[in-house]
Structure formats: structure tokens, C-alpha cells
Design a protein around this motif. Structure first.
Motif, short mmCIF file in Angstrom:
data_model
loop_
_atom_site.label_atom_id
_atom_site.label_comp_id
_atom_site.label_asym_id
_atom_site.label_seq_id
_atom_site.Cartn_x
_atom_site.Cartn_y
_atom_site.Cartn_z
N ARG A 1 7.84 -14.76 -8.37
CA ARG A 1 6.80 -13.87 -8.10
C ARG A 1 7.17 -12.64 -8.30
O ARG A 1 6.45 -11.63 -8.56
N MET A 2 8.33 -12.27 -8.35
CA MET A 2 9.03 -10.84 -8.69
C MET A 2 9.07 -10.71 -10.08
O MET A 2 8.73 -9.81 -10.50
N ILE A 3 9.42 -11.68 -10.76
CA ILE A 3 9.68 -11.63 -12.26
C ILE A 3 8.21 -11.27 -12.86
O ILE A 3 8.06 -10.48 -13.75
N GLU A 4 7.05 -11.85 -12.35
CA GLU A 4 5.86 -11.86 -12.94
C GLU A 4 5.41 -10.50 -12.73
O GLU A 4 4.35 -9.88 -13.50
N HIS A 5 5.97 -9.76 -12.00
CA HIS A 5 5.36 -8.26 -11.91
C HIS A 5 6.11 -7.20 -12.86
O HIS A 5 5.87 -6.07 -12.57
N LEU A 6 6.97 -7.77 -13.53
CA LEU A 6 7.79 -6.63 -14.22
C LEU A 6 7.69 -6.89 -15.88
O LEU A 6 8.64 -6.89 -16.70
N PRO A 7 6.32 -6.82 -16.32
CA PRO A 7 6.09 -7.05 -17.78
C PRO A 7 6.42 -5.59 -18.68
O PRO A 7 6.76 -5.50 -19.83
N ALA A 8 6.63 -4.56 -17.78
CA ALA A 8 6.66 -3.30 -18.55
C ALA A 8 8.25 -2.79 -18.80
O ALA A 8 8.39 -1.54 -19.58
N ILE A 9 9.28 -3.52 -18.32
CA ILE A 9 10.42 -3.18 -18.64
C ILE A 9 11.00 -2.98 -20.10
O ILE A 9 10.80 -3.98 -20.65
N THR A 10 11.47 -2.06 -20.24
CA THR A 10 12.26 -1.95 -21.95
C THR A 10 13.69 -1.94 -21.62
O THR A 10 13.93 -2.48 -22.86
N SER A 11 14.15 -1.84 -20.67
CA SER A 11 15.76 -1.82 -20.46
C SER A 11 16.05 -2.55 -19.08
O SER A 11 15.57 -2.24 -18.02
N LEU A 12 16.88 -3.51 -19.36
CA LEU A 12 17.27 -4.27 -18.21
C LEU A 12 18.84 -4.36 -17.99
O LEU A 12 19.36 -4.78 -18.95
N VAL A 13 19.37 -4.01 -17.03
CA VAL A 13 20.87 -3.96 -16.82
C VAL A 13 21.01 -4.71 -15.41
O VAL A 13 20.58 -4.46 -14.34
N LEU A 14 22.09 -5.66 -15.36
CA LEU A 14 22.34 -6.50 -14.29
C LEU A 14 23.85 -6.32 -14.00
O LEU A 14 24.70 -6.47 -15.04
N VAL B 1 8.29 -1.19 -8.77
CA VAL B 1 8.94 -1.12 -10.17
C VAL B 1 7.85 -1.00 -11.26
O VAL B 1 7.85 -0.60 -12.30
N ASN B 2 6.91 -2.02 -11.30
CA ASN B 2 5.90 -2.31 -12.26
C ASN B 2 4.87 -1.13 -12.34
O ASN B 2 4.62 -0.63 -13.40
N SER B 3 4.70 -0.71 -11.37
CA SER B 3 3.67 0.69 -11.14
C SER B 3 4.34 1.93 -11.95
O SER B 3 3.85 2.70 -12.61
N LEU B 4 5.74 2.07 -11.57
CA LEU B 4 6.44 3.14 -12.16
C LEU B 4 6.53 3.00 -13.63
O LEU B 4 6.72 3.85 -14.31
N CYS B 5 6.79 1.89 -14.12
CA CYS B 5 7.09 1.36 -15.21
C CYS B 5 5.91 1.24 -16.20
O CYS B 5 6.08 1.32 -17.50
N THR C 1 0.99 -1.26 0.08
CA THR C 1 -0.09 -0.25 -0.17
C THR C 1 0.90 1.39 0.15
O THR C 1 0.66 2.10 -0.77
N GLU C 2 1.91 1.37 0.97
CA GLU C 2 2.82 2.52 0.91
C GLU C 2 3.66 2.48 -0.51
O GLU C 2 3.73 3.63 -0.82
N ALA C 3 3.99 1.65 -1.09
CA ALA C 3 4.50 1.52 -2.26
C ALA C 3 3.52 2.29 -3.36
O ALA C 3 4.29 3.14 -3.98
N GLN C 4 2.38 1.70 -3.39
CA GLN C 4 1.50 2.14 -4.23
C GLN C 4 1.19 3.77 -4.10
O GLN C 4 1.11 4.47 -5.15
N ARG C 5 1.23 4.21 -2.70
CA ARG C 5 0.98 5.63 -2.46
C ARG C 5 2.16 6.43 -3.05
O ARG C 5 1.90 7.62 -3.37
N PHE C 6 3.26 6.01 -2.74
CA PHE C 6 4.49 6.72 -3.35
C PHE C 6 4.49 6.78 -4.72
O PHE C 6 4.83 8.19 -5.27
N VAL C 7 4.10 5.85 -5.52
CA VAL C 7 4.21 5.91 -6.95
C VAL C 7 2.93 6.91 -7.36
O VAL C 7 3.13 7.73 -8.27
N GLN C 8 1.79 6.83 -6.62
CA GLN C 8 0.80 7.79 -6.95
C GLN C 8 1.34 9.28 -6.79
O GLN C 8 0.72 9.94 -7.81
#
Length: 467
Positions: free
Chosen positions: A191-204, A168-172, A125-132
């Protein structure tokens, strides 16, 4: 007027605001082009990082016409316990300003001890509020969003990891394009991966463990992939067979990676659409076993990889050597290659001339030390200009920039001869990478060689080199 102001060096740009209205506006635009904030969890404060002025804190009244980039440094602890939202909301005021001209949002997630008592629902909830709140002050569809974490994701608890994935997903999700930059990521959890469908650039960075991705690859929009360690994936799942989106690939390779990718149909499909490719190896390992890769396999890998790319950065010498052989000896078609960077690989002039013939669209070439090569060394110097002009004349018609990494260590005479011979095959080329003193010495030597000797008959053609 504005450009003159920007050229003035001041310890504090606020001094310029009191000169006149024009200077005030120009100074404001310069100082507030980037809104950079640090949210400090330890003392619960927000700090404005403005290198142009130490006296700035509150946004000016006309901030919506000034801010082009938003940068926020914050810990996950501050985000999920509500501190980040509270401090940012207080900073923005009761009526948060809209910043429609902002084109980039950069979030730096810094390390800070996580409070263990937080529940998953509260953290999300707090992560979503920050993004909003961020969305309320910026036009997300026009933004390039970049998120970088400088710690180790393996330290995340399940609660924090889920909140981070939502963040990450909400921002992207609604951004024009988005980049995720992770340092020391040891593994992905599904479960982390499934939340990241919007990434256009990935750096590891510094990936230490092998990673096995699920078949349902979660990066359908991925345009850029950078892996700054030995390729960590145990299979080719990240290269989706049904996606042509990947355009930029920067990876470190070893024996296993070359072998795996060489046998991958998915990678073969992706390689057809790559526009920029950079291949590297770990600096502290001689060649990552690349010398042990059978020549047929390496050549096949190179032919597959380099077919459509406009930019090739082959910074692992065995890979660069194989490419040069495939292009000049086996005559594969690399007509799309416009920029070739083999800066760690010395190239003889003979090889450069052969490359120019094999790569007709080449406009920029970066290589290691330059020398004539045994093929030209055995030829009398008096015959070299005519041989190059007649055999390779105009081969490098598109080449206009050549950088030789260690040219300053060559003698003036050899450097001058190298440059002039190359110029006979490349009517537009200029040589860069030399120091000012070295370049002057080269010009002096070229001037002498153009006045008499075998190059004198080409003086009018080579005059541009000394002008």
C-alpha cells in the motif's frame, strides 16, 4: 562588486548590509539564497538555520527575489499532529510569500516518537495540509523535490506509513523531478508502494532484508536508482520491461545479483538505455562471491551492462577486470564509453594503451596504481617510445584526463616514463591525482629525460607536459 563581497570572510554577513545599498542587496542575496528551517517538535518552535548569519529569522520583504532553495527538517510526528503546519504558517505570516525563483525543495524527515492515538484520516489530512502550504509558497512544476528519511521506515505504524506515502506522493506528483532517499528500509509494503508513482530518483541505504516487489511496478518515471547495500530485490520487477526511463544505475552486487540480472530480459532492455552505471561491492566483504561467478557469465553481464553507458564506474575489482578483458581481448564495442572509473584496480600501461584502442571515445580514466606491465617490462627501455608511438599513436585522441590513485608512491623515473609513454598515444592527456610536490618531481625528471635518451626525439610533442 558582488563577487568581491562573496570573497570576504565574515563571522556574520549582516555586517556587510550597513556598508551601502549595493552591498546590502548582495549580502541579502547571499544570505537568503537558501531558506533552511528546522521544525522542533519537542519545544514546538521553528528555527532558521542560516550559517551566513546568526541574527536572521524573518524573511525579508523581497524574499521572492532571493530564495533559490527551500530546506526543511521536520519529524513525521510534527507533520501528522499539525505542529509543522501551524509553525510554518506562523513563520510565513498571514500572506505567505510566493517564492517563484526556488528550484529545489529538500525535506529531511527526522526520527521522533510517534503519538499512537492519531487516526489515519487525521494523519493524512495533516500531511496534505502541510504539502498544500508548501505548494502555496513555491512553484511545484519548476522544482526538484528531494525527500530523505534518516530513520527506519520499519518503525512506522500503518497510520504513519500511509501518511508518509501520501506526503511523498503529493510532494512529488507535480514536481519537475523528485528524489526519495530512504535509510535502512527493510521492506516495501504494497500500500506504500502504490502511492509512489511520481518518483524519478530512488535511493536506498543499508537494506537488510530481501524485498519482493509486486509485478505492477510503481515507478514508471524512475530515471535514477541507487542501492547502497547488496541488491535487495529478489527479482527484476523494478526494471520494467516497457519503460526506457532509467538512465542512472548505482548498485552493489554479489554472486546472486550478477546471476539474476544476467538472466533478466527486463534488465537487458533497461541496460540499452543506461547512460551512467556504477557497480560496487560491500567494503567489509572481500569480493561478495564475485570471484566465484563463472567467467562466461561475468563477461556476458558486463557486455550487457556497458553497451550504451557514457559513464562506467566499476568499483568492484572482479567486475572491472572482466570489463577490461571483454573490451581489450574479446573486442566488444564500447564506443559510447567516455568516462571509465576503475580506481580500485591497478592498470599497467600496456592495459591502458589497449583500452584506449578499444574505447575510442574515452576522455577520462581513473585507475589504481600504474606500472608498465610485463609486456613492456621485457622490452629494452630505448625501444619503448618508438614502439608506443608506432603501435598506439593517437589511440587516445580523446583522452585528456588520467588519474592514477597511488601515483605518489611510484618512483619519479617510473612515473615520468609512464606519463610520457601514455602522452605519445594521447595528444591531449594531462595527469592528475599527484600532489604538488610529486608533480614537480615528475616534471623535473621528465625535463631530464627529454634532453637526452630515447624520448629526446619526441621533445616537441611532449613539451606540454612540463610547461
Amino acid at each position: 562588486m558582488r563577487h568581491s563581497i562573496m570573497g570576504i570572510i565574515k563571522d556574520d554577513m549582516t555586517e556587510l548590509m550597513y556598508v551601502c545599498q549595493t552591498w546590502r542587496q548582495a549580502a541579502l542575496e547571499y544570505m537568503w539564497r537558501e531558506l533552511s528551517l528546522t521544525i522542533n517538535e519537542e519545544d514546538k518552535t521553528i528555527f532558521v538555520n542560516n550559517p551566513k548569519s546568526s541574527k536572521l529569522f524573518k524573511l525579508p520583504v523581497n524574499a521572492e527575489y532571493l530564495v533559490r532553495e527551500i530546506r526543511i527538517s521536520v519529524s513525521m510526528c510534527s507533520i501528522i499532529n499539525g505542529t509543522a503546519y501551524k509553525l510554518l504558517a506562523e513563520y510565513m505570516g498571514d500572506t505567505p510569500p510566493s517564492l517563484p525563483l526556488a528550484r529545489k525543495l529538500f525535506i529531511m524527515i527526522v526520527d521522533y516518537p510517534i503519538e499512537e492515538f492519531l487516526t489515519r484520516d487525521n494523519a493524512i489530512t495533516e500531511a496534505q495540509r502541510f504539502v498544500q502550504l508548501l505548494q502555496s509558497i513555491s512553484q511545484m512544476p519548476t522544482l526538484t523535490t528531494e525527500i530523505k528519511y534518516n530513520g527506519d521506515v520499519r518503525r512506522f505504524t500503518e497510520v504513519v506509513e500511509d501518511a508518509y506515502a501520501v506526503l511523498v506522493n503529493s510532494l512529488c506528483h507535480n514536481a519537475k523531478c523528485s528524489k526519495l532517499d530512504l535509510n535502512k528500509l527493510g521492506y516495501f509494503r504494497e500500500r506504500m508502494i502504490e502511492h509512489l508513482p511520481a518518483i524519478t530518483s530512488l535511493v536506498l541505504h543499508k537494506v537488510e532484508d530481501s524485498v519482493s516487489l509486486p509485478e505492477a511496478v510503481p515507478f514508471p518515471k524512475l530515471k535514477s536508482l541507487g542501492v547502497y547495500s547488496v541488491f535487495p530485490f529478489t527479482d527484476d520487477a523494478i526494471f520494467q520491461a516497457d519503460s526506457n526511463s532509467l538512465e542512472y544505475l548505482n548498485i552493489y552486487v554479489d554472486y546472486e545479483t550478477v546471476t539474476m540480472l544476467n538472466n533478466s530480459r527486463r534488465f537487458q532492455n533497461i541496460a540499452k538505455h543506461l547512460k551512467k552505471v556504477v557497480i560496487q561491492k560491500e567494503e567489509d566483504i572481500d569480493d561478495n562471491g564475485l570471484s566465484d561467478v563463472p567467467k562466461t557469465i561475468m563477461d556476458k553481464f558486463i557486455a550487457k551492462l556497458a553497451g550504451s553507458a557514457h559513464y562506467l564506474g566499476l568499483l568492484a575489482t572482479p567486475v572491472a577486470t572482466s570489463f577490461i578483458d571483454v573490451a581489450t581481448v574479446q573486442h566488444h564495442n564500447f564506443e559510447n564509453t567516455r568516462i571509465l572509473d576503475v580506481r580500485h584496480t591497478p592498470l599497467s600501461l600496456f592495459k591502458v594503451l589497449q583500452l584506449l584502442k578499444a574505447l575510442p571515445s574515452l576522455s577520462k580514466l581513473f585507475c589504481g596504481n600504474g606500472y608498465l606491465g610485463s609486456e613492456l617490462d621485457c622490452m629494452p627501455s630505448i625501444e619503448l617510445p618508438d614502439y608506443v608511438a608506432n603501435t598506439y599513436g593517437n589511440s587516445g585522441k580523446c583522452l585528456y584526463e588520467l588519474r592514477i590513485k597511488y601515483i605518489r608512491y611510484l618512483s619519479d623515473m617510473i612515473s615520468a616514463e609512464y606519463v610520457m609513454l601514455l602522452a605519445l598515444a594521447s595528444p591531449k592527456v594531462c595527469l592528475l591525482g599527484a600532489t604538488e610536490a610529486t608533480a614537480l618531481a615528475h616534471q623535473t625528471e621528465m625535463t631530464r629525460m627529454l634532453r637526452r635518451g630515447p624520448f629526446s626525439k619526441y621533445a616537441s610533442q611532449l613539451q606540454r607536459l612540463i610547461e
